[in-house]
Design a protein around this motif. Structure first.
Motif, PDB file in Angstrom:
ATOM      1  N   MET A  91      35.836  72.339  46.758  1.00 42.99           N
ATOM      2  CA  MET A  91      36.929  72.453  45.788  1.00 42.99           C
ATOM      3  C   MET A  91      36.375  72.572  44.375  1.00 42.99           C
ATOM      4  O   MET A  91      36.819  73.416  43.588  1.00 42.99           O
ATOM      5  CB  MET A  91      37.855  71.234  45.884  1.00 42.99           C
ATOM      6  CG  MET A  91      38.808  71.236  47.049  1.00 42.99           C
ATOM      7  SD  MET A  91      39.656  69.640  47.247  1.00 42.99           S
ATOM      8  CE  MET A  91      40.183  69.281  45.562  1.00 42.99           C
ATOM      9  N   ALA A  92      35.384  71.736  44.053  1.00 39.52           N
ATOM     10  CA  ALA A  92      34.793  71.779  42.721  1.00 39.52           C
ATOM     11  C   ALA A  92      34.118  73.117  42.471  1.00 39.52           C
ATOM     12  O   ALA A  92      34.225  73.697  41.373  1.00 39.52           O
ATOM     13  CB  ALA A  92      33.798  70.628  42.558  1.00 39.52           C
ATOM     14  N   ALA A  93      33.421  73.646  43.496  1.00 36.98           N
ATOM     15  CA  ALA A  93      32.764  74.945  43.344  1.00 36.98           C
ATOM     16  C   ALA A  93      33.779  76.061  43.121  1.00 36.98           C
ATOM     17  O   ALA A  93      33.479  77.055  42.447  1.00 36.98           O
ATOM     18  CB  ALA A  93      31.922  75.244  44.573  1.00 36.98           C
ATOM     19  N   ALA A  94      34.983  75.908  43.670  1.00 36.80           N
ATOM     20  CA  ALA A  94      36.045  76.888  43.504  1.00 36.80           C
ATOM     21  C   ALA A  94      36.932  76.599  42.295  1.00 36.80           C
ATOM     22  O   ALA A  94      37.935  77.288  42.095  1.00 36.80           O
ATOM     23  CB  ALA A  94      36.903  76.940  44.766  1.00 36.80           C
ATOM     24  N   ALA A  95      36.569  75.586  41.505  1.00 31.90           N
ATOM     25  CA  ALA A  95      37.327  75.197  40.305  1.00 31.90           C
ATOM     26  C   ALA A  95      38.768  74.813  40.653  1.00 31.90           C
ATOM     27  O   ALA A  95      39.704  75.132  39.913  1.00 31.90           O
ATOM     28  CB  ALA A  95      37.297  76.297  39.256  1.00 31.90           C
ATOM     29  N   ILE A  96      38.946  74.113  41.778  1.00 31.38           N
ATOM     30  CA  ILE A  96      40.255  73.638  42.199  1.00 31.38           C
ATOM     31  C   ILE A  96      40.289  72.126  42.036  1.00 31.38           C
ATOM     32  O   ILE A  96      39.481  71.406  42.623  1.00 31.38           O
ATOM     33  CB  ILE A  96      40.541  74.021  43.669  1.00 31.38           C
ATOM     34  CG1 ILE A  96      40.615  75.543  43.808  1.00 31.38           C
ATOM     35  CG2 ILE A  96      41.837  73.370  44.157  1.00 31.38           C
ATOM     36  CD1 ILE A  96      40.744  76.014  45.238  1.00 31.38           C
ATOM     37  N   SER A  97      41.226  71.635  41.218  1.00 29.34           N
ATOM     38  CA  SER A  97      41.355  70.196  41.004  1.00 29.34           C
ATOM     39  C   SER A  97      42.102  69.556  42.169  1.00 29.34           C
ATOM     40  O   SER A  97      42.729  70.244  42.986  1.00 29.34           O
ATOM     41  CB  SER A  97      42.124  69.928  39.705  1.00 29.34           C
ATOM     42  OG  SER A  97      43.481  70.325  39.843  1.00 29.34           O
ATOM     43  N   ALA A  98      42.046  68.228  42.223  1.00 34.65           N
ATOM     44  CA  ALA A  98      42.757  67.513  43.279  1.00 34.65           C
ATOM     45  C   ALA A  98      44.261  67.767  43.180  1.00 34.65           C
ATOM     46  O   ALA A  98      44.944  67.914  44.203  1.00 34.65           O
ATOM     47  CB  ALA A  98      42.457  66.021  43.192  1.00 34.65           C
ATOM     48  N   GLU A  99      44.768  67.837  41.951  1.00 32.60           N
ATOM     49  CA  GLU A  99      46.204  68.093  41.746  1.00 32.60           C
ATOM     50  C   GLU A  99      46.570  69.499  42.234  1.00 32.60           C
ATOM     51  O   GLU A  99      47.601  69.698  42.889  1.00 32.60           O
ATOM     52  CB  GLU A  99      46.567  67.934  40.276  1.00 32.60           C
ATOM     53  CG  GLU A  99      46.457  66.502  39.729  1.00 32.60           C
ATOM     54  CD  GLU A  99      45.014  66.077  39.481  1.00 32.60           C
ATOM     55  OE1 GLU A  99      44.756  64.865  39.388  1.00 32.60           O
ATOM     56  OE2 GLU A  99      44.124  66.973  39.398  1.00 32.60           O
ATOM     57  N   GLU A 100      45.719  70.470  41.911  1.00 32.84           N
ATOM     58  CA  GLU A 100      45.989  71.839  42.371  1.00 32.84           C
ATOM     59  C   GLU A 100      45.907  71.930  43.884  1.00 32.84           C
ATOM     60  O   GLU A 100      46.706  72.631  44.526  1.00 32.84           O
ATOM     61  CB  GLU A 100      44.989  72.798  41.731  1.00 32.84           C
ATOM     62  CG  GLU A 100      45.224  73.017  40.250  1.00 32.84           C
ATOM     63  CD  GLU A 100      44.090  73.792  39.603  1.00 32.84           C
ATOM     64  OE1 GLU A 100      44.368  74.604  38.694  1.00 32.84           O
ATOM     65  OE2 GLU A 100      42.912  73.582  39.997  1.00 32.84           O
ATOM     66  N   ALA A 101      44.958  71.235  44.499  1.00 32.71           N
ATOM     67  CA  ALA A 101      44.825  71.262  45.948  1.00 32.71           C
ATOM     68  C   ALA A 101      46.088  70.750  46.633  1.00 32.71           C
ATOM     69  O   ALA A 101      46.524  71.301  47.657  1.00 32.71           O
ATOM     70  CB  ALA A 101      43.617  70.440  46.393  1.00 32.71           C
ATOM     71  N   GLU A 102      46.703  69.704  46.071  1.00 32.61           N
ATOM     72  CA  GLU A 102      47.943  69.178  46.646  1.00 32.61           C
ATOM     73  C   GLU A 102      49.051  70.221  46.574  1.00 32.61           C
ATOM     74  O   GLU A 102      49.852  70.363  47.511  1.00 32.61           O
ATOM     75  CB  GLU A 102      48.367  67.895  45.929  1.00 32.61           C
ATOM     76  CG  GLU A 102      47.497  66.695  46.258  1.00 32.61           C
ATOM     77  CD  GLU A 102      47.444  66.417  47.747  1.00 32.61           C
ATOM     78  OE1 GLU A 102      48.512  66.385  48.394  1.00 32.61           O
ATOM     79  OE2 GLU A 102      46.325  66.260  48.276  1.00 32.61           O
ATOM     80  N   ILE A 103      49.105  70.968  45.473  1.00 36.22           N
ATOM     81  CA  ILE A 103      50.106  72.038  45.347  1.00 36.22           C
ATOM     82  C   ILE A 103      49.848  73.124  46.382  1.00 36.22           C
ATOM     83  O   ILE A 103      50.773  73.611  47.044  1.00 36.22           O
ATOM     84  CB  ILE A 103      50.079  72.621  43.922  1.00 36.22           C
ATOM     85  CG1 ILE A 103      50.555  71.566  42.911  1.00 36.22           C
ATOM     86  CG2 ILE A 103      50.930  73.885  43.826  1.00 36.22           C
ATOM     87  CD1 ILE A 103      50.369  71.975  41.465  1.00 36.22           C
ATOM     88  N   PHE A 104      48.566  73.517  46.536  1.00 37.67           N
ATOM     89  CA  PHE A 104      48.231  74.581  47.470  1.00 37.67           C
ATOM     90  C   PHE A 104      48.480  74.166  48.916  1.00 37.67           C
ATOM     91  O   PHE A 104      48.817  74.995  49.763  1.00 37.67           O
ATOM     92  CB  PHE A 104      46.769  74.997  47.291  1.00 37.67           C
ATOM     93  CG  PHE A 104      46.447  75.551  45.924  1.00 37.67           C
ATOM     94  CD1 PHE A 104      47.423  76.148  45.143  1.00 37.67           C
ATOM     95  CD2 PHE A 104      45.161  75.463  45.424  1.00 37.67           C
ATOM     96  CE1 PHE A 104      47.130  76.659  43.891  1.00 37.67           C
ATOM     97  CE2 PHE A 104      44.847  75.970  44.174  1.00 37.67           C
ATOM     98  CZ  PHE A 104      45.839  76.572  43.397  1.00 37.67           C
ATOM     99  N   LYS A 105      48.299  72.880  49.217  1.00 36.74           N
ATOM    100  CA  LYS A 105      48.527  72.400  50.578  1.00 36.74           C
ATOM    101  C   LYS A 105      50.007  72.264  50.899  1.00 36.74           C
ATOM    102  O   LYS A 105      50.386  72.241  52.085  1.00 36.74           O
ATOM    103  CB  LYS A 105      47.837  71.045  50.781  1.00 36.74           C
ATOM    104  CG  LYS A 105      46.327  71.125  50.864  1.00 36.74           C
ATOM    105  CD  LYS A 105      45.708  69.792  51.263  1.00 36.74           C
ATOM    106  CE  LYS A 105      45.834  68.745  50.179  1.00 36.74           C
ATOM    107  NZ  LYS A 105      45.180  67.470  50.563  1.00 36.74           N
ATOM    108  N   ASN A 106      50.840  72.175  49.881  1.00 36.59           N
ATOM    109  CA  ASN A 106      52.269  71.932  50.084  1.00 36.59           C
ATOM    110  C   ASN A 106      53.090  72.912  49.254  1.00 36.59           C
ATOM    111  O   ASN A 106      53.728  72.524  48.262  1.00 36.59           O
ATOM    112  CB  ASN A 106      52.625  70.489  49.700  1.00 36.59           C
ATOM    113  CG  ASN A 106      51.862  69.459  50.512  1.00 36.59           C
ATOM    114  OD1 ASN A 106      52.194  69.203  51.655  1.00 36.59           O
ATOM    115  ND2 ASN A 106      50.820  68.877  49.916  1.00 36.59           N
TER     116      ASN A 106
END
Length: 228
Positions: A158-173
């Protein structure tokens, strides 16, 4: 929730549509179910081979395609680990339902004289790899369980892709879409993705109502009349 449910068809360009049809029918066992003049494209040929009743592999042959050079590392990746230009298909993986079916496909492909690498266990799926006509990079994969994001979304990646934990939650849902409908065509924005047409023609297309586009461009009748 409105979302995609699968792949209806993936279309690849061919220098020789017959060569591709023979490969996907004889080597991979996909029945040819459609072959017709490509709708709205002069000189185009369009083939469909069945994967299941709702999913197909499609082949397109257009005039002049043989003059477009294949460049490994640019137009084609050449392998599952290879580079190709952004937006191109890096590799294509077909599904089978069981590991036994995957090994049976491996043996079928090898029996046709085509080399196959694998199986390789990726954890959430097992795969075999081989090449198709015109330097296609192909895979057959099988997985018995749904991919668990808790196990397979790696914080380091995620860090290598510049995706934050908050963004990951949005992308997962993804937020469910509940309307309105229909939605009018948005204004042309050059910062958004667009199909490649002459700009003046494309802008005119965007100005037309959906029903006009449908009436002008649809080709619903099959090319062969079958008696009931």
């Amino acid at each position: 929730m409105t979302q995609l449910t699968g792949v209806h068809h993936i279309a690849v360009m061919a220098t020789d549509v017959k060569k591709h049809i023979a490969f996907f029918s004889e080597v991979l066992g996909c029945p040819l179910v459609a072959l017709f003049d490509m709708h709205g494209v002069d000189g185009g040929l369009h083939a469909f081979l069945r994967l299941n009743d709702h999913s197909y592999f499609s082949i397109v042959q257009l005039p002049g395609v043989a003059a477009a050079p294949i460049e490994i590392g640019k137009t084609h990746a050449g392998s599952g680990a290879g580079v190709s230009a952004a937006g191109t298909l890096q590799h294509l993986a077909f599904n089978v339902d069981t590991p036994e079916a995957m090994l049976a496909m491996r043996d079928r492909i090898r029996d046709q004289g085509v080399n196959v690498i694998g199986p390789i266990d990726h954890g959430f799926c097992q795969s075999i790899y081989f090449a198709g006509p015109d330097h296609m990079t192909l895979e057959i994969a099988t997985g018995q369980n749904a991919v668990d994001p808790r196990q397979w979304i790696d914080p380091k990646t995620m860090a290598a892709a510049a995706i934050s934990a908050e963004e990951a939650e949005i992308f997962k849902n993804p937020v469910a879409y509940v309307g309105p409908s229909p939605v009018p065509q948005p204004p042309y924005d050059p910062g958004r993705p667009h199909q490649t047409f002459p700009e003046a023609v494309y802008r005119k297309m965007l100005e037309l109502p959906d029903e006009v586009i449908s009436a002008r461009s649809s080709h619903a009748e099959p090319p062969v009349k079958v008696q009931a």
